[in-house]
Design an enzyme around this catalytic site. Structure first.
Site, mmCIF file in Angstrom:
data_model
loop_
_atom_site.group_PDB
_atom_site.id
_atom_site.type_symbol
_atom_site.label_atom_id
_atom_site.label_comp_id
_atom_site.label_asym_id
_atom_site.label_seq_id
_atom_site.Cartn_x
_atom_site.Cartn_y
_atom_site.Cartn_z
ATOM 1 N N CYS A 332 0.801 -1.240 0.000
ATOM 2 C CA CYS A 332 0.000 0.000 0.000
ATOM 3 C C CYS A 332 0.832 1.287 0.000
ATOM 4 O O CYS A 332 0.578 2.163 -0.832
ATOM 5 C CB CYS A 332 -0.994 0.038 1.146
ATOM 6 N N ARG A 361 6.509 -11.515 5.348
ATOM 7 C CA ARG A 361 5.950 -11.556 6.697
ATOM 8 C C ARG A 361 6.691 -12.624 7.474
ATOM 9 O O ARG A 361 7.088 -13.649 6.927
ATOM 10 C CB ARG A 361 4.453 -11.935 6.668
ATOM 11 N N GLN A 379 1.428 -10.861 -3.802
ATOM 12 C CA GLN A 379 -0.014 -10.621 -3.796
ATOM 13 C C GLN A 379 -0.477 -10.172 -5.179
ATOM 14 O O GLN A 379 0.243 -9.472 -5.878
ATOM 15 C CB GLN A 379 -0.351 -9.496 -2.808
ATOM 16 N N ASP A 381 -2.080 -7.751 -5.966
ATOM 17 C CA ASP A 381 -2.509 -6.570 -5.224
ATOM 18 C C ASP A 381 -2.938 -5.424 -6.142
ATOM 19 O O ASP A 381 -2.475 -5.317 -7.273
ATOM 20 C CB ASP A 381 -1.337 -6.087 -4.359
ATOM 21 N N HIS A 383 -4.495 -1.096 -5.551
ATOM 22 C CA HIS A 383 -5.076 -0.053 -4.716
ATOM 23 C C HIS A 383 -5.846 0.901 -5.599
ATOM 24 O O HIS A 383 -5.329 1.372 -6.608
ATOM 25 C CB HIS A 383 -3.990 0.643 -3.904
ATOM 26 N N LYS A 466 -14.814 -4.832 4.971
ATOM 27 C CA LYS A 466 -14.081 -5.645 3.993
ATOM 28 C C LYS A 466 -14.898 -6.839 3.535
ATOM 29 O O LYS A 466 -15.891 -7.203 4.164
ATOM 30 C CB LYS A 466 -12.762 -6.115 4.595
ATOM 31 N N HIS A 512 -8.271 -1.452 -0.940
ATOM 32 C CA HIS A 512 -7.179 -2.427 -1.092
ATOM 33 C C HIS A 512 -7.845 -3.695 -1.590
ATOM 34 O O HIS A 512 -8.857 -4.101 -1.036
ATOM 35 C CB HIS A 512 -6.536 -2.794 0.245
HETATM 36 ZN ZN ZN Z 1 -3.074 -2.396 0.663
#
Ligand code: ZN
Ligand code: ZN
Length: 640
Positions: A332, A361, A379, A381, A383, A466, A512
């Site tokens: 992010c 992680r 990910q 991912d 945004h 979410k 996200h």
């Molecule tokens: Zn994020």
């Protein structure tokens, strides 16, 4: 307790009862239902092993056939203590030894609370229940394994034998369950991943760090291409960002130091590290100096948030602060900085930035599991930066993408969970009207998807509601994949803005979304879902040409060259093995198409097709088959 849990817990009583019939001195601690079954902790000099199971199960079957009613009884604390001293709790008759664990459990029952016994036949246990009406309601059961466990989970307490079993309301259901387990074992992605050469984990590189081998990389690349294609259709922009970022970025986002237990430690700047080392600075001090912030930093973040989010204890004299980097735990902040690098007007929104972004992680080594629990993962991912009015449509777009991808992969059985804010208003930030809007947007999006969804109050992130995706694979097992999260907090923390129609600055809303979680986890799930039999578009090797003899090797090579030119992943097995052996090997390696060629095929410009799924499919003109294969790949068909 659910009905199934009640059956299973009742079976734990029956287990204890049976053990006492064989070993009257056995002492019992706790016997709760657990996921997929139950256990009972027993203290016994005899070490129970699977060889004892048949004997114990025979006694259990006898108790079940006696249809002993479970009878509830409330007694006084004194009566309970007296029974415990006579060894009658989790006992069949008075014994020379007291029921020592049950006596200890009584001392843990708060004063004023009822003390409840349940009896079935001669067996009495201290238990609040509930249980089935009588022992015959446990229609099917099996003991599964033995483990050891400390009483109350405390290592200073005695070690007990934990006997596990499972129970079902019918024999058929139990049969199905064990058949499913057997199948799951065969499909285990760690086993198949090794056999098919899809990925490797190497101690020298590190546990939890996936090495994608060439074959596995093909699957990942195809998935990425597919998802990227869908994202492009939805107006996303692709970005790339580095694997690390300065520590201050995560102090602003709040990812550090609040989640430091699940992160790799910060990396200090080399010259600062050398300087503090020469000063004899210890690790504890270094950590504190990395985690601290300056007064100015704290003041500006607190002002933006409108409350104290950086506590005074974290403020340190700037000359003592250390700077450094983090392996990024989230993508992010990087994407936020791309958004913030240019001014935006409401006309530019939504801005959708997508990246297959790798994050790191720290997972405990005991938690690691093949591709599904790892320490570094990529990910899918993205945004999205949008206006409040755009949230609903954007969330819906995210869900449509998930639907498309899952349907293409033949995973049409899934549900979504909508995480709403905690009814206790102190546990979320932001304004309630915004929350109402965003929650409604999530509900509407879930409804529009036409799949079952549940609302889960209290399951929202602290910064916004979410949506989680839970996918059922062909074995009926559920896998939690990724999420879509609405966020009102990070845009404020990073001081983001766009110019509204009114010419004034406004704070955008951030979404996200990483609907498949990570490519590692998703691929692990797919390996098990397909049992390694990937549809042709995902298969690392799509076709293998098998010449029947050396004489047609050139024809085999020619076919491979033609296929490769069309982007088909094809090879030829030019080994001196017999055709039967070549077919067996290709089957074992789960190649979707085997193409047999001999002199007859060569003369006619044809191919003999065998598919992994249907076996012999007859003879086709080479061109016709190549065209068919191309269209199956392009359409991402599931059948082979
Ligand atoms: Zn994020
Ligand atoms: Zn019970």
């Amino acid at each position: 307790m659910t009905e199934l849990e009640t059956i299973r817990h009742s079976c734990a009583h029956i287990l204890a009862n049976a053990i006492l019939r064989i070993w009257p001195e056995a002492q019992f601690a706790a016997g709760p239902p657990v996921e997929n079954g139950f256990y009972y902790d027993v203290d016994l000099a005899h070490r129970i092993s699977p060889e004892d199971f048949e004997r114990i199960e025979k006694e259990m079957a006898a108790i079940i056939s006696e249809s002993q009613p479970f009878q509830r009884e409330v007694i006084t604390r004194d009566e309970a203590l007296a029974m415990g001293k006579r060894g009658e709790l989790a006992g069949l008759t008075p014994r020379s030894e007291s029921s020592r664990f049950k006596l200890d459990i009584i001392t843990r029952i708060p004063a004023g609370e009822e003390i409840i016994l349940y009896r079935n036949g001669a067996f009495t246990d201290l238990c609040a229940g509930p249980h089935v009406a009588d022992t015959s309601k446990v229609a099917a059961f099996r003991l599964t394994h033995v483990a050891s466990a400390f009483y109350q989970g405390d290592e200073s307490n005695p070690q007990l034998q934990r006997i596990y079993g499972t129970a079902f309301p019918s024999a058929k259901e139990m049969e199905n369950w064990f058949a499913m387990l057997e199948e799951a074992k065969k499909r285990d992605h760690r086993k198949l991943g090794k056999e098919l050469g899809l990925f490797h984990i190497d101690d020298a590189v590190g546990q939890g760090l996936i090495l994608w081998t060439p074959k596995g990389a093909v699957i990942r690349q195809e998935l990425q291409n597919f998802i990227s294609g869908e994202l492009a259709k939805q107006g996303y922009s692709q970005v790339f960002t580095p694997h690390i970022g300065k520590i201050g970025l995560y102090k602003t986002s709040g990812h550090f130091p609040y989640y430091k237990e699940s992160q790799f430690p910060a990396i200090p700047e080399p010259d600062q590290l050398a300087r503090i080392a020469s000063e004899g600075c210890g690790c504890a001090e270094m950590t504190a100096r990395l985690e601290a912030v300056s007064e100015t930093f704290a003041a500006s973040l607190n002002e933006r948030a409108g409350k104290e989010i950086v506590a005074k204890e974290r403020v340190m004299d700037p000359t003592r602060l250390l700077d450094g980097f983090m392996l990024k735990p989230m993508n992010c902040p990087h994407h936020i900085k791309i958004f913030a690098s240019q001014p935006h007007s409401y006309r530019d929104l939504p801005v959708r930035l997508a990246e297959f972004g790798t994050v790191y992680r720290w997972e405990q080594s005991g938690e690691l599991n093949g591709m599904t629990r790892v320490r570094g993962f990529t990910q899918d991912d993205a945004h999205l930066f949008c206006t409040e009015e755009q949230v609903a449509a954007e969330v819906q777009g995210c869900l449509q993408l998930v639907k498309k991808v899952l349907t293409t992969l033949g995973m049409s059985d899934y549900r979504v969970r909508v995480g709403l804010r905690d009814p206790d208003s102190s546990k979320f930030t932001g304004n309630p009207a915004q929350w109402d809007l965003a929650e409604q947007a999530c509900r509407d999006a879930a409804t529009s998807l036409g799949v079952p969804y549940t609302e889960e109050p209290g399951e929202a992130a602290f910064y916004g509601p979410k949506i989680d995706f839970v996918v059922k694979d062909v074995l009926g097992r559920e896998w939690q994949l990724g999420t879509v999260q609405v966020d009102y907090v990070l845009p404020v923390r990073f001081d983001l803005s766009y110019t509204g129609a009114d010419g004034k600055p406004h704070v955008p809303v951030m979404i996200h979304r990483a609907p498949f979680g990570s490519l590692e986890r998703f691929t692990g799930v797919l390996i098990e879902h397909f049992a390694g039999n990937f549809p042709v578009w995902l298969a690392p090797e799509q076709a293998r040409v098998l010449p029947v003899s050396e004489k047609v090797a050139d024809y085999a090579r020619k076919i491979v060259t033609e296929m490769t030119a069309k982007g088909i992943r094809a090879t030829a097995d030019l080994s001196p093995e017999k055709l039967g052996a070549k077919i067996r090997l290709a089957q074992l390696e789960k190649v979707p198409y085997m193409i047999v060629v001999g002199p007859k095929e060569e003369a006619a410009g044809q191919l003999s097709i065998r598919s992994r799924q249907h076996g012999d499919e007859g003879v086709l003109a080479a061109d016709a088959f190549i065209q068919r294969l191309e269209s199956e790949i392009r359409d991402r068909t599931l059948t082979v």
